[in-house]
Scaffold this motif. Structure first.
Motif, PDB file in Angstrom:
ATOM      1  N   GLY A 129       0.592  -1.477  -0.165  1.00  0.00           N
ATOM      2  CA  GLY A 129       0.117   0.060  -0.061  1.00  0.00           C
ATOM      3  C   GLY A 129       1.015   1.541   0.323  1.00  0.00           C
ATOM      4  N   VAL A 130       1.394   2.026  -1.098  1.00  0.00           N
ATOM      5  CA  VAL A 130       1.490   3.309  -0.973  1.00  0.00           C
ATOM      6  C   VAL A 130       0.957   4.799  -1.349  1.00  0.00           C
ATOM      7  CG1 VAL A 130       3.624   2.002  -2.013  1.00  0.00           C
ATOM      8  CG2 VAL A 130       2.204   2.527  -4.258  1.00  0.00           C
ATOM      9  N   GLY A 131      -1.138   4.157  -1.587  1.00  0.00           N
ATOM     10  CA  GLY A 131      -1.356   5.783  -1.339  1.00  0.00           C
ATOM     11  C   GLY A 131      -1.570   6.132  -0.303  1.00  0.00           C
ATOM     12  N   HIS A 132      -1.805   7.425  -0.197  1.00  0.00           N
ATOM     13  CA  HIS A 132      -1.817   8.579   0.666  1.00  0.00           C
ATOM     14  C   HIS A 132      -3.234   8.842   1.083  1.00  0.00           C
ATOM     15  CE1 HIS A 132       1.636   8.945  -1.821  1.00  0.00           C
ATOM     16  NE2 HIS A 132       1.993   9.613  -0.531  1.00  0.00           N
ATOM     17  N   ASP A 265       7.300  13.312  -1.511  1.00  0.00           N
ATOM     18  CA  ASP A 265       7.203  11.145  -1.262  1.00  0.00           C
ATOM     19  C   ASP A 265       6.825  10.781  -2.086  1.00  0.00           C
ATOM     20  OD1 ASP A 265       5.234  10.422  -0.506  1.00  0.00           O
ATOM     21  OD2 ASP A 265       4.797  11.954   0.581  1.00  0.00           O
ATOM     22  N   PHE A 266       7.245   9.666  -3.047  1.00  0.00           N
ATOM     23  CA  PHE A 266       6.421   8.808  -4.083  1.00  0.00           C
ATOM     24  C   PHE A 266       6.329   7.666  -3.858  1.00  0.00           C
ATOM     25  CE2 PHE A 266       9.371  12.681  -5.457  1.00  0.00           C
ATOM     26  CZ  PHE A 266       8.591  13.687  -6.486  1.00  0.00           C
ATOM     27  N   GLY A 267       5.656   6.891  -4.539  1.00  0.00           N
ATOM     28  CA  GLY A 267       5.075   5.667  -4.133  1.00  0.00           C
ATOM     29  C   GLY A 267       4.763   4.863  -5.850  1.00  0.00           C
ATOM     30  N   LEU A 268       5.195   3.619  -5.808  1.00  0.00           N
ATOM     31  CA  LEU A 268       4.606   3.393  -6.739  1.00  0.00           C
ATOM     32  C   LEU A 268       4.861   1.846  -6.534  1.00  0.00           C
ATOM     33  CD1 LEU A 268       4.527   2.572 -10.316  1.00  0.00           C
ATOM     34  CD2 LEU A 268       6.755   2.727 -10.429  1.00  0.00           C
ATOM     35  N   SER A 269       3.139   0.531  -7.287  1.00  0.00           N
ATOM     36  CA  SER A 269       2.952  -0.524  -6.318  1.00  0.00           C
ATOM     37  C   SER A 269       2.640  -1.407  -8.009  1.00  0.00           C
ATOM     38  CB  SER A 269       2.594  -0.735  -5.140  1.00  0.00           C
ATOM     39  OG  SER A 269       1.149  -0.191  -5.842  1.00  0.00           O
ATOM     40  N   MET A 270       2.934  -2.383  -7.826  1.00  0.00           N
ATOM     41  CA  MET A 270       2.327  -3.275  -9.163  1.00  0.00           C
ATOM     42  C   MET A 270       2.338  -4.616  -8.481  1.00  0.00           C
ATOM     43  SD  MET A 270       4.479  -2.318 -12.195  1.00  0.00           S
ATOM     44  CE  MET A 270       6.424  -2.266 -11.034  1.00  0.00           C
TER      45      MET A 270
END
Length: 323
Positions: A129-132, A265-270
């Motif tokens: 989970g990388v959402g804000h 801050d950055f987030g990326l997930s797959m």
């Protein structure tokens, strides 16, 4: 963290409606009050593929009160309550979220009861989970019920573990109890953290007035997660399997990264979500947050779930602040 006297006065006058003098001050008692506020715009597709646009506050707004009483150098008693609300939607109800009471020992561990997330959910299944905000997340593997929850947890050096028990009640026509269990642990070795666990979900979902007796469609879950921290960059991975009550197994496998650069801050997930005997689907999420000053954040999140008609695909932008 607020001073004890100030918190006691606030709680007494605003929350309980009693005189401040009725709350005794004690050097062994610690109060903590946290307040989160925020609002966001969300555009999300429903099962029919229709784009629904809303301005909401759900999930970002809450008041949390914690209290701890030190009995001696080793043992303490604690309690907490978290109240969620939506200040944007007209006449939105106040609802309880994380609530617990318990006793903790530095030597023997922590025992708590109430309504809160399981250890396996917090430390394993939510790894990608990388959402804000509230909606910009991929599908999270099922892990455990939240209510009627009893937990024993302990930390020994770099090893943390927990045993969770939950209970839910069936419909009025058949008010049977159903039980859930979970075992999970995490181990930190330098910059590397490994966490894993197993869960048997209760037969029924949470037994509130709206959902009492609603069947869980998932029955068993296992997961293994890893995180490697390199300065401001974190690399994460998850493999999990959830077996439904129909004995259909769904595997989850994915990676994520987060990076902090100054105020950004950055987030990326797959991840791949693959029910057995299917090709599965490829999900993704990406988000960026901007913190212009301490405790305030502006954010933008996207998520794509690759479901039929684009169900669940979402873009969300918002603002949140923590007091």
């Amino acid at each position: 963290m607020l001073k004890k006297s100030a918190v006691a006065f606030a709680v007494a006058t605003l929350a309980l409606g009693v005189q401040a003098g009725e709350l005794a001050t004690d050097k062994d008692v610690k109060f903590e009050v946290n307040v989160d506020v925020g609002t966001y715009f969300v555009s999300k597709k429903n099962a029919a593929g229709r784009q629904i646009d809303e301005v909401l506050g759900k999930g970002l707004n809450q008041v949390e009160i914690k209290a701890t009483k030190n009995i001696n150098e080793d043992v303490s008693i604690f309690g907490e309550i978290e109240v969620d609300y939506d200040p944007v939607v007209d006449n939105s109800p106040f609802t309880s979220d994380d609530t617990r009471v318990g006793i903790a020992s530095k030597k023997f561990g922590r025992f708590s009861a109430g309504q809160f997330d399981s250890f396996i959910e917090d430390n394993v299944m939510e790894t990608l989970g990388v959402g804000h905000g509230e909606n910009g997340f991929m599908t999270e593997p099922a892990s455990a019920n939240k209510g009627r929850h009893v937990q024993y947890s302990h930390k020994m050096g770099d090893l943390s573990f927990a045993v969770d028990y939950t209970s839910a009640i069936g419909p009025a026509a058949n008010p049977e109890n159903s039980n859930g269990f979970a075992l999970a642990a995490s181990y930190k070795l330098g910059n590397f953290t490994l966490a894993g666990g197993w869960s048997e979900l209760a037969k029924y979902k949470a037994d509130s007035s709206k959902t009492q007796g609603e069947l869980n469609t998932d029955r068993y879950a296992t997961g293994l997660a890893a995180t490697y921290q390199m300065g401001n960059l974190a690399l994460k991975g998850l493999v999990a399997e959830v077996e439904s009550t129909a004995k259909i197994k769904t595997t989850f496998s994915g990676v994520a990264l987060t990076y902090v650069m100054g105020e950004f801050d950055f987030g990326l997930s797959m991840q791949k979500v693959k029910p057995e005997n299917t090709n599965g689907r490829d999900e993704w999420s990406v988000g960026v947050g901007y913190t212009p000053f301490k405790n305030m954040q502006l954010y933008l999140d996207y998520a794509g779930l690759a479901k039929v008609n684009g169900e669940g695909d979402v873009v969300e932008m918002g603002l949140k602040y923590t007091f």
